[in-house]
Design an enzyme around this catalytic site. Structure first.
Site, PDB file in Angstrom:
ATOM      1  N   LYS A 119       0.813  -1.215   0.000  1.00 32.50           N
ATOM      2  CA  LYS A 119       0.000   0.000   0.000  1.00 32.50           C
ATOM      3  C   LYS A 119       0.847   1.265   0.000  1.00 32.50           C
ATOM      4  O   LYS A 119       0.471   2.275  -0.592  1.00 32.50           O
ATOM      5  CB  LYS A 119      -0.936  -0.007   1.202  1.00 32.50           C
ATOM      6  CG  LYS A 119      -1.996  -1.100   1.172  1.00 32.50           C
ATOM      7  CD  LYS A 119      -2.901  -1.004   2.365  1.00 32.50           C
ATOM      8  CE  LYS A 119      -3.991  -2.066   2.351  1.00 32.50           C
ATOM      9  NZ  LYS A 119      -3.471  -3.423   2.522  1.00 32.50           N
ATOM     10  N   GLU A 203      -2.143   6.589   8.361  1.00 30.05           N
ATOM     11  CA  GLU A 203      -2.817   7.604   7.572  1.00 30.05           C
ATOM     12  C   GLU A 203      -3.938   8.263   8.379  1.00 30.05           C
ATOM     13  O   GLU A 203      -4.434   7.707   9.364  1.00 30.05           O
ATOM     14  CB  GLU A 203      -3.367   7.037   6.265  1.00 30.05           C
ATOM     15  CG  GLU A 203      -4.452   6.007   6.408  1.00 30.05           C
ATOM     16  CD  GLU A 203      -4.884   5.442   5.061  1.00 30.05           C
ATOM     17  OE1 GLU A 203      -4.074   5.446   4.117  1.00 30.05           O
ATOM     18  OE2 GLU A 203      -6.036   4.984   4.950  1.00 30.05           O
ATOM     19  N   HIS A 238     -13.768  -3.618   9.465  1.00 27.97           N
ATOM     20  CA  HIS A 238     -13.128  -3.206   8.209  1.00 27.97           C
ATOM     21  C   HIS A 238     -13.351  -4.209   7.086  1.00 27.97           C
ATOM     22  O   HIS A 238     -12.643  -4.187   6.084  1.00 27.97           O
ATOM     23  CB  HIS A 238     -11.625  -2.974   8.402  1.00 27.97           C
ATOM     24  CG  HIS A 238     -11.291  -2.004   9.480  1.00 27.97           C
ATOM     25  ND1 HIS A 238     -11.603  -0.671   9.416  1.00 27.97           N
ATOM     26  CD2 HIS A 238     -10.694  -2.181  10.688  1.00 27.97           C
ATOM     27  CE1 HIS A 238     -11.202  -0.057  10.516  1.00 27.97           C
ATOM     28  NE2 HIS A 238     -10.665  -0.954  11.306  1.00 27.97           N
ATOM     29  N   ARG A 300      -7.158  -7.954  -8.922  1.00 24.05           N
ATOM     30  CA  ARG A 300      -7.887  -9.213  -9.083  1.00 24.05           C
ATOM     31  C   ARG A 300      -9.373  -8.904  -9.212  1.00 24.05           C
ATOM     32  O   ARG A 300      -9.778  -7.748  -9.138  1.00 24.05           O
ATOM     33  CB  ARG A 300      -7.662 -10.109  -7.863  1.00 24.05           C
ATOM     34  CG  ARG A 300      -8.003  -9.391  -6.551  1.00 24.05           C
ATOM     35  CD  ARG A 300      -8.021 -10.298  -5.354  1.00 24.05           C
ATOM     36  NE  ARG A 300      -8.055  -9.581  -4.094  1.00 24.05           N
ATOM     37  CZ  ARG A 300      -9.132  -9.058  -3.537  1.00 24.05           C
ATOM     38  NH1 ARG A 300     -10.290  -9.128  -4.159  1.00 24.05           N
ATOM     39  NH2 ARG A 300      -9.071  -8.435  -2.374  1.00 24.05           N
TER      40      ARG A 300
END
Length: 674
Positions: A119, A203, A238, A300
């Site tokens: 990421k 973040e 999440h 994907r």
């Protein structure tokens, strides 16, 4: 036209393997399935043209064994491998190994997977390409002190995220500095266990975000399109629970802006095949004109791809196969249009009342909705299959389509009410509450929807109704009648009164009691008296005249209770009765005469393992004083960490677990004493 493949191997299991097999068969392509010990009789094995055993149940010894999969592909002269999602689908080394072996990997190149696989690196690439990214820290210094300082500089709340993988693993929201160290430790440990990489990024946590993702496709020839967006904001831990397309309230201008940004992200890395670019949209001031930020790219097919197929009319697996075979994209951007609205729910084996803890067990009853005009069901299991501790506990995806969102919601409510499932805990009642919630119906959703409306979505268990208790009792009596008739038919004297299931006794009135514990833990009793017309049931002082009108297939009965007709499915075994009626399932524990509902052999403070798992961390010691809700130990099960907490104030005693222990379901780990 480019020659398509003769045979493909699906390096996956469950519903996605079944999904790929169905499209391949429609295209005239042969299929090979692989299966572990736990999946020897699985649906995907039955559907494939060929199936090969690959190893023991744990994924690390079967579905994640790239060398075994490639050996099978070579031996069976497979042209291509479809990885599905999860497992090896985003493993760049596996994609490279396929290419080196001369076998087509139905997905992007190894280079594209690597660029988007971490990421932090992906965010750097997107920033260079002009795609907006969430403010945060992406550096190599992974020391606790440095990461804590970065979080302080970014400003709480922050999100700790594993740089590798997805699915909510290795992710923690942190609201203040005092919780940072423990959250970081948990995120790193979970990331290392799930992905073999404990690096994280920090973040800014967007206070009112919507999770909107864009389906992209590219053919490696410079052509790329977006097949519109999906809203995946309804999440627990999440992880997505409900998805829909298009996103409620999305304007054409914002759709085009996000779609073009997603295509630019794909073309920046020379992408080909199916991919999803995920964005966080800050909707604090509404969706129209809201700022959006790149979150990650999944290289994907996504679990939620059916909603895109429903509104576009396209088969994305067929697109994947054609692009992998060297064909150009089937359509240009101008040829694509949105038709109606689609909603998908994920039916999981899990207990929402216990923080969505995954569940295992056998599907004693599993009847998905049958309306094929507006409903699609993607599943990898059948009735009587087991949900194993080794894999994701998803049972099915139920997808509905309508001309607009209101119609799609109506069809979903109907589909969920028609779904019959029993044998283990599921989130079916929770999904019904979500779909029926007025705020969801209005489209007012964001990633905080579930915790914000938890009281309404997760109501406390209600006492079993008199009708439920009556139906359960009539189900037991019906099962008794069926057994008696079978025994009579096999006997030498089928008309003997001793075969009478009604409880006939010479010179005596027939009366008995059936005792239960309902979902609230309360003891309930039904007194049964045989009458000329059937039965008289007495429940909490109320009397009901009842009869069994008809025995139908597999537990279904038609009854009459106080003049009203009820049709229900009643599943009876010595331990419990499950009543499936009016779209709901109620489980009642059956009590023997010796059972004392107040008795608890482990004591009221016993903490037991909710499922088989591994003890990752112990946070207390014998003799410690703890408060209700305090974390005691961390258990890893079904690829996720679960923190077990104290049920009440007290003192820790009988701490039998040790870090690293493998524990069985129901094992007593620690006791909280007065």
């Amino acid at each position: 036209m480019t020659r398509l493949f003769n045979k493909i191997l699906i390096a996956n299991r469950g519903e996605i393997a079944c999904r790929v097999i169905r499209t391949a068969r429609a295209m005239g392509i042969g299929t090979v399935a692989v299966y572990s010990d736990a999946d020897a009789h699985a649906l995907h094995v039955e559907l494939a043209d060929e199936a090969v055993h690959i190893g023991p149940a744990p994924a690390a010894q079967s579905y994640l064994c790239a060398d075994k999969i490639l050996d099978i592909a070579k031996r069976l002269h497979v042209d291509a491998i479809h990885p599905g999602y999860g497992f090896l689908s985003e493993n760049a080394d596996f994609a490279q190994a396929c290419e080196d072996a001369g076998i087509v990997f139905i997905g992007p190149t190894a280079d594209s997977i690597r660029k988007m696989g971490l990421k932090d690196e992906a965010k750097r690439l997107m920033s260079l390409a002009g795609v907006p990214v969430v403010p945060g820290y992406l550096g190599a210094d992974q020391s606790e002190a440095h990461l804590s300082a970065q979080a302080r500089e970014i400003g709480y709340p922050v999100l700790i995220k594993a740089v590798a993988g997805g699915g909510g693993k290795g992710m923690r929201r942190v609201d203040n500095e005092k919780d940072f160290a423990a959250s970081l430790k948990g995120a790193k440990r979970e990331a290392a266990g799930a992905f073999g990489n404990d690096h994280v990024l920090i973040e800014k946590y967007i206070q009112k975000p919507r999770h909107i993702e864009v389906q992209v496709f590219a053919d490696g020839r410079g052509h790329g399109v977006y097949l519109f967006e999906r809203d995946c904001s309804l999440q627990r831990r999440h992880q997505k629970v409900v998805e829909e397309a298009p996103a409620p309230g999305m304007s054409p201008a914002l759709r085009r802006k996000m779609g073009e940004a997603a295509v630019a992200a794909a073309q920046t890395i020379g992408y080909h095949g199916a991919g999803t670019v995920e964005f966080i949209v800050d909707v604090e001031h509404g969706l129209d004109g809201a700022p959006f930020y790149f979150m990650e790219m999944n290289t994907r097919l996504q679990v939620e791809h059916p909603v895109t197929e429903m509104i576009s009319g396209e088969d994305l697996v067929e697109w994947q196969i054609r692009v992998a075979a060297g064909e150009p994209l089937p359509l240009d951007q101008g040829d694509l249009a949105i038709d109606g609205h689609a909603i998908e729910v994920r039916l999981y084996a899990e207990d929402p009342s216990r923080d969505f803890l995954p569940a295992t067990g056998t599907l004693n009853r599993y009847r998905p909705p049958m309306d094929e005009d507006f409903t699609r069901v993607d599943t990898g299991v059948r009735e009587h299959d087991s949900i194993s501790v080794h894999y994701d506990p998803m049972i099915a995806k139920i997808i509905t389509w309508g001309e607009d969102r209101e119609a799609a919601l109506h069809h979903m409510a109907q589909a969920l009410s028609e779904t019959e499932i029993a044998g283990l805990a599921t989130n079916l009642p929770f999904l019904k509450q979500v779909i029926a919630h007025p705020e969801f119906a209005s489209g007012n959703v964001d990633t905080g929807f579930i915790p914000r409306h938890a009281d309404a979505l997760l109501p406390e268990a209600a006492p079993a109704s008199d009708i439920c208790l009556a139906l359960a009792t009539l189900g037991i009596l019906a099962a008794r009648e069926d057994r008696a008739f079978d025994e009579a038919a096999r006997s030498n004297d089928p008309f003997s009164p001793w075969h009478d299931p009604s409880g006939w006794q010479a010179n005596l009135a027939s009366c008995e009691c059936q005792d239960y514990i309902d979902g609230t833990g309360a003891s309930r009793s039904v007194k049964i008296t045989i009458t000329d017309q059937g039965y008289r049931l007495e429940i909490d002082g109320q009397r009901y005249d009842a009869q069994i009108r008809a025995h139908m297939e597999e537990g279904k009965i038609e009854t009459e209770i106080s003049g009203q007709i009820y049709r229900a499915t009643i599943l009876v075994n010595p331990e419990q009765v499950q009543v499936i009626f009016a779209g709901n399932t109620e489980s009642l524990k059956r009590l023997s005469a010796k059972f004392d509902p107040e008795e608890d052999a482990d004591g009221p403070g016993a903490i037991t393992a909710p499922m088989p798992g591994k003890v990752l961390d112990i946070l207390v010691s014998d003799g410690d004083t703890v408060e209700k809700g305090q974390a005691l130990l961390v258990l890893e099960a079904m690829k996720m960490e679960h923190t077990l907490t104290a049920p009440r104030d007290g003192t820790v005693s009988n701490l039998s677990a040790k870090t690293g222990d493998q524990v069985s379901d129901g094992a007593v780990l620690v006791t909280i004493s007065d």
